[in-house]
Scaffold this motif. Structure first.
Motif, PDB file in Angstrom:
ATOM      1  N   ALA A 157      61.578  56.225  70.742  1.00 41.50           N
ATOM      2  CA  ALA A 157      62.644  57.021  70.114  1.00 41.50           C
ATOM      3  C   ALA A 157      62.130  58.383  69.693  1.00 41.50           C
ATOM      4  O   ALA A 157      62.795  59.409  69.886  1.00 41.50           O
ATOM      5  CB  ALA A 157      63.209  56.263  68.906  1.00 41.50           C
ATOM      6  N   GLY A 158      60.921  58.430  69.127  1.00 49.14           N
ATOM      7  CA  GLY A 158      60.363  59.707  68.701  1.00 49.14           C
ATOM      8  C   GLY A 158      60.067  60.625  69.867  1.00 49.14           C
ATOM      9  O   GLY A 158      60.345  61.823  69.819  1.00 49.14           O
ATOM     10  N   LEU A 159      59.505  60.070  70.934  1.00 49.58           N
ATOM     11  CA  LEU A 159      59.215  60.877  72.120  1.00 49.58           C
ATOM     12  C   LEU A 159      60.491  61.429  72.745  1.00 49.58           C
ATOM     13  O   LEU A 159      60.528  62.551  73.234  1.00 49.58           O
ATOM     14  CB  LEU A 159      58.450  60.029  73.145  1.00 49.58           C
ATOM     15  N   SER A 160      61.562  60.624  72.717  1.00 47.98           N
ATOM     16  CA  SER A 160      62.838  61.074  73.261  1.00 47.98           C
ATOM     17  C   SER A 160      63.391  62.259  72.470  1.00 47.98           C
ATOM     18  O   SER A 160      63.872  63.236  73.051  1.00 47.98           O
ATOM     19  CB  SER A 160      63.843  59.919  73.247  1.00 47.98           C
ATOM     20  N   LEU A 161      63.312  62.197  71.144  1.00 43.06           N
ATOM     21  CA  LEU A 161      63.791  63.306  70.316  1.00 43.06           C
ATOM     22  C   LEU A 161      62.948  64.554  70.536  1.00 43.06           C
ATOM     23  O   LEU A 161      63.465  65.670  70.583  1.00 43.06           O
ATOM     24  CB  LEU A 161      63.741  62.905  68.840  1.00 43.06           C
ATOM     25  N   ARG A 162      61.652  64.388  70.672  1.00 41.52           N
ATOM     26  CA  ARG A 162      60.781  65.535  70.905  1.00 41.52           C
ATOM     27  C   ARG A 162      61.102  66.204  72.236  1.00 41.52           C
ATOM     28  O   ARG A 162      61.113  67.425  72.346  1.00 41.52           O
ATOM     29  CB  ARG A 162      59.324  65.083  70.867  1.00 41.52           C
ATOM     30  N   GLN A 163      61.359  65.377  73.265  1.00 41.50           N
ATOM     31  CA  GLN A 163      61.702  65.925  74.572  1.00 41.50           C
ATOM     32  C   GLN A 163      63.018  66.691  74.508  1.00 41.50           C
ATOM     33  O   GLN A 163      63.162  67.778  75.070  1.00 41.50           O
ATOM     34  CB  GLN A 163      61.789  64.794  75.597  1.00 41.50           C
ATOM     35  N   LYS A 164      63.982  66.133  73.777  1.00 45.19           N
ATOM     36  CA  LYS A 164      65.281  66.788  73.638  1.00 45.19           C
ATOM     37  C   LYS A 164      65.148  68.100  72.880  1.00 45.19           C
ATOM     38  O   LYS A 164      65.746  69.113  73.246  1.00 45.19           O
ATOM     39  CB  LYS A 164      66.260  65.855  72.921  1.00 45.19           C
ATOM     40  N   ALA A 165      64.333  68.098  71.802  1.00 47.39           N
ATOM     41  CA  ALA A 165      64.127  69.325  71.030  1.00 47.39           C
ATOM     42  C   ALA A 165      63.441  70.382  71.873  1.00 47.39           C
ATOM     43  O   ALA A 165      63.766  71.570  71.799  1.00 47.39           O
ATOM     44  CB  ALA A 165      63.294  69.016  69.784  1.00 47.39           C
ATOM     45  N   SER A 166      62.492  69.969  72.708  1.00 45.60           N
ATOM     46  CA  SER A 166      61.805  70.915  73.582  1.00 45.60           C
ATOM     47  C   SER A 166      62.764  71.534  74.584  1.00 45.60           C
ATOM     48  O   SER A 166      62.708  72.729  74.871  1.00 45.60           O
ATOM     49  CB  SER A 166      60.661  70.198  74.315  1.00 45.60           C
ATOM     50  N   THR A 167      63.687  70.732  75.113  1.00 42.86           N
ATOM     51  CA  THR A 167      64.670  71.233  76.072  1.00 42.86           C
ATOM     52  C   THR A 167      65.601  72.249  75.424  1.00 42.86           C
ATOM     53  O   THR A 167      65.899  73.300  75.982  1.00 42.86           O
ATOM     54  CB  THR A 167      65.497  70.062  76.642  1.00 42.86           C
TER      55      THR A 167
END
Length: 211
Positions: A157-167
């Motif tokens: 879940a944390g990695l998914s949010l980080r990827q979304k924030a990076s995008t």
């Protein structure tokens, strides 16, 4: 309401409301049976925004009974010294509130000036209560930042949010770089018009000198 989110320094930070980040982090804490820490921190944040003395007193009692009482249903992990200081603060506030009620009954017929003095006294007595939970809130914040937060960042879940924030950040950077190019023709046209006006003025001055 405040939320928590991923940032480049790997620290838990205060941010504008984000229901997605908040729900995701709470779900992670729930899986580790520690979501009460986040709820206590958020309750303290909301408590700090209360202006009404009566409401502040009610919410202080609620926070203590919900998170800090020895038999609290959702007790958070704070040391005994911090807990005792909070208990003393609440007990002092209750005593002051009773005294204020007695004074108010005796002063109902007094002048407006005396009522204003009483209000100022109440505000001064509310100041210790306003900071009653600061130490416990800071301890729980550091506990979350030190323990579950790094695990959350490494979870799916944390990695998914980080990827979304990076995008999202990349999208904002792209827009910022493209906007000046789109405005370039308009800027060039304005510069040309300004240059033309200056040339006309020079021509007019030359004619005047010749005459």
């Amino acid at each position: 309401m405040f939320s928590v989110f991923w940032c480049g320094t790997h620290r838990l930070r205060q941010a504008p409301p984000s229901s997605e980040h908040l729900a995701t982090f709470r779900a992670f804490l729930r899986s580790e049976f520690s979501e009460e820490n986040l709820d206590f921190w958020l309750a303290c944040e909301a408590f700090g925004q209360i202006a009404s003395p009566g409401e502040r007193h009610r919410q202080a009692e609620h926070i203590y009974q919900e998170f800090l009482h020895p038999n609290a249903r959702r007790e958070v992990n704070v040391d005994q010294c911090t807990r005792e200081r909070i208990q003393s603060c609440l007990a002092l506030q209750q005593q002051q509130q009773k005294q204020q009620q007695q004074q108010q009954q005796q002063q109902q017929q007094q002048k407006q000036q005396q009522q204003q003095q009483q209000q100022q006294k109440q505000q001064q007595q509310q100041r210790p209560l306003a900071r009653c939970f600061e130490e416990a809130q800071r301890n729980i914040y550091l506990l979350m930042e030190r323990d579950p937060w790094p695990r959350f960042l490494g979870s799916g879940a944390g990695l998914s949010l980080r990827q979304k924030a990076s995008t999202v950040n990349s999208h904002h950077i792209t827009i910022a770089m493209e906007t000046p190019r789109e405005e370039a023709p308009a800027v060039a046209a304005a510069a040309a018009a300004l240059a033309g006006g200056v040339a006309q003025q020079r021509h007019h001055l030359r004619n005047c000198v010749k005459q």
